[in-house]
Scaffold this motif. Sequence first.
Motif, mmCIF file in Angstrom:
data_model
loop_
_atom_site.group_PDB
_atom_site.id
_atom_site.type_symbol
_atom_site.label_atom_id
_atom_site.label_comp_id
_atom_site.label_asym_id
_atom_site.label_seq_id
_atom_site.Cartn_x
_atom_site.Cartn_y
_atom_site.Cartn_z
ATOM 1 N N ALA A 87 0.859 -1.186 0.000
ATOM 2 C CA ALA A 87 0.000 0.000 0.000
ATOM 3 C C ALA A 87 0.892 1.231 0.000
ATOM 4 C CB ALA A 87 -0.925 -0.006 1.209
ATOM 5 N N GLY A 88 0.276 2.380 -0.081
ATOM 6 C CA GLY A 88 1.043 3.610 -0.134
ATOM 7 C C GLY A 88 1.773 3.902 1.168
ATOM 8 N N ALA A 89 2.761 4.822 1.082
ATOM 9 C CA ALA A 89 3.532 5.187 2.269
ATOM 10 C C ALA A 89 2.604 5.688 3.375
ATOM 11 C CB ALA A 89 4.559 6.259 1.914
ATOM 12 N N GLY A 90 2.787 5.181 4.544
ATOM 13 C CA GLY A 90 1.989 5.604 5.695
ATOM 14 C C GLY A 90 0.636 4.936 5.807
ATOM 15 N N ASP A 91 0.267 4.142 4.834
ATOM 16 C CA ASP A 91 -1.049 3.479 4.856
ATOM 17 C C ASP A 91 -0.975 2.211 5.708
ATOM 18 O OD1 ASP A 91 -3.447 2.184 4.400
ATOM 19 O OD2 ASP A 91 -3.497 2.642 2.257
ATOM 20 N N ARG A 92 -1.649 2.243 6.832
ATOM 21 C CA ARG A 92 -1.691 1.071 7.709
ATOM 22 C C ARG A 92 -3.107 0.518 7.832
ATOM 23 N NH1 ARG A 92 2.037 4.534 10.186
ATOM 24 N NH2 ARG A 92 4.135 3.624 10.340
ATOM 25 N N THR A 93 -3.979 0.904 6.893
ATOM 26 C CA THR A 93 -5.356 0.409 6.957
ATOM 27 C C THR A 93 -5.725 -0.459 5.749
ATOM 28 O OG1 THR A 93 -6.261 2.374 5.888
ATOM 29 C CG2 THR A 93 -6.116 2.405 8.302
ATOM 30 N N ALA A 94 -4.920 -0.417 4.708
ATOM 31 C CA ALA A 94 -5.178 -1.309 3.579
ATOM 32 C C ALA A 94 -5.004 -2.755 4.055
ATOM 33 C CB ALA A 94 -4.221 -1.000 2.433
ATOM 34 N N TYR A 95 -5.864 -3.639 3.580
ATOM 35 C CA TYR A 95 -5.762 -5.005 4.070
ATOM 36 C C TYR A 95 -6.190 -6.025 3.014
ATOM 37 C CZ TYR A 95 -10.844 -4.833 4.899
ATOM 38 O OH TYR A 95 -12.203 -4.725 4.752
ATOM 39 N N LEU A 96 -5.869 -7.250 3.307
ATOM 40 C CA LEU A 96 -6.193 -8.395 2.443
ATOM 41 C C LEU A 96 -7.097 -9.333 3.236
ATOM 42 C CD1 LEU A 96 -3.487 -10.511 0.547
ATOM 43 C CD2 LEU A 96 -5.266 -11.606 1.893
ATOM 44 N N ASP A 97 -8.179 -9.772 2.615
ATOM 45 C CA ASP A 97 -8.997 -10.810 3.247
ATOM 46 C C ASP A 97 -9.112 -11.994 2.303
ATOM 47 O OD1 ASP A 97 -11.264 -9.453 1.592
ATOM 48 O OD2 ASP A 97 -12.206 -11.256 2.421
ATOM 49 N N ILE A 98 -9.490 -13.112 2.855
ATOM 50 C CA ILE A 98 -9.704 -14.304 2.024
ATOM 51 C C ILE A 98 -11.103 -14.857 2.266
ATOM 52 C CG2 ILE A 98 -7.274 -14.983 1.916
ATOM 53 C CD1 ILE A 98 -7.996 -17.154 4.043
ATOM 54 N N ASP A 99 -11.629 -15.509 1.240
ATOM 55 C CA ASP A 99 -12.839 -16.325 1.374
ATOM 56 C C ASP A 99 -12.429 -17.779 1.169
ATOM 57 O OD1 ASP A 99 -14.260 -13.989 1.610
ATOM 58 O OD2 ASP A 99 -15.417 -14.239 -0.233
ATOM 59 N N LEU A 100 -12.665 -18.605 2.158
ATOM 60 C CA LEU A 100 -12.523 -20.052 1.966
ATOM 61 C C LEU A 100 -13.829 -20.540 1.363
ATOM 62 C CD1 LEU A 100 -10.877 -21.071 5.372
ATOM 63 C CD2 LEU A 100 -9.749 -20.687 3.180
ATOM 64 N N GLN A 101 -13.779 -21.045 0.149
ATOM 65 C CA GLN A 101 -14.999 -21.415 -0.574
ATOM 66 C C GLN A 101 -15.119 -22.935 -0.690
ATOM 67 O OE1 GLN A 101 -14.479 -19.372 -4.317
ATOM 68 N NE2 GLN A 101 -15.307 -17.456 -3.513
#
Lengths: 171, 160
Positions: A87-101
Amino acid sequence: MMSRHLAAAATLAALATLAAAPAGAKVIAHATYHQNFTFSTSTAAVPLWQFVLLPGGERIDRYDVTFTAPAPGAYLVTYSAECSVDAGAGDRTAYLDIDLQMDGVPIAPTAGAADALCTANGDPGHDGWVRRSITVGAFLSGGVHTLRVLGRLNNAALGGWLGDSAIVIHQ
Amino acid sequence: MKRCNRPMALAAALLAAAAGAEAKVLAAGTYTPEFSFVTATAFVPLGGTAAAPKTQLKVNAGKAGTYLLTFSGECDVAGPIGSWLDIDLQVNGVVVAPTVGSADAFCSGQWPGGLGGWSHPSITTAVTLNAGSNTVRVLARLNGGATLGFIDDISLVVAP
């Protein structure tokens, strides 16, 4: 000659043993993916193992684990992977999630986008890797099932990383 | 009804025995003291005490087959952003997938220079055990300029 009571006891005991056997712990299926996997699209199917073509040894990513549940009942799925978010500099809120399908349907609590698996650390690019793990329960019918993992970028994440994963379906 | 209680009790006892025979933990190790290292690699304590840590767990399997191995621990790295700590899960001296090599980060340096980004990562993977005695060890490795690795509150479980 077996008395009626002994016969009843034997029948009950046999039923009890049959009922108990599926409840025992047992690995049903498992796979590992020993590569780095990154994506920058909003969602991406996550590779879970590789098929090796002979004789050249070319490796083909596979995105599903197909297995046979020996009986209807509760099963456990455990997935873990080295995870990071670009993510961009200083960005600590971008995140990754997963769906187990399971058979195309997300397993709770992974449905939707609000369940972060890992988050950006404010430094641009991929770093801050941590192995994240989740174990969920799923009630399955007996027979063949297919498990997939969908990765999703959220909150202006630029890229996701899910590498060196291990997935196990067990009772 | 009284006459039927005996077979019911027998069935219940057999059910309990059957259930007990199916689900069990083969081996478990925990280590709660702080453990840190500054060498390139180090075997992680899986039991014992700070004064006498044990870095090997013995697992006795009733039969050869596929089992579950789960390892977790509080983890941190001192070093530049981009440094990381990886682990190799070793069963009978052989590293198991996907922990082979150094590219599988367990945790990373989150703050330049020092500790401070603790997390509690975990891995569960399938492993093959021999019938009888087996050994499990966990090797930790520093990468990418990491100067210190930190793992504690460790748990390792092997189960069917």
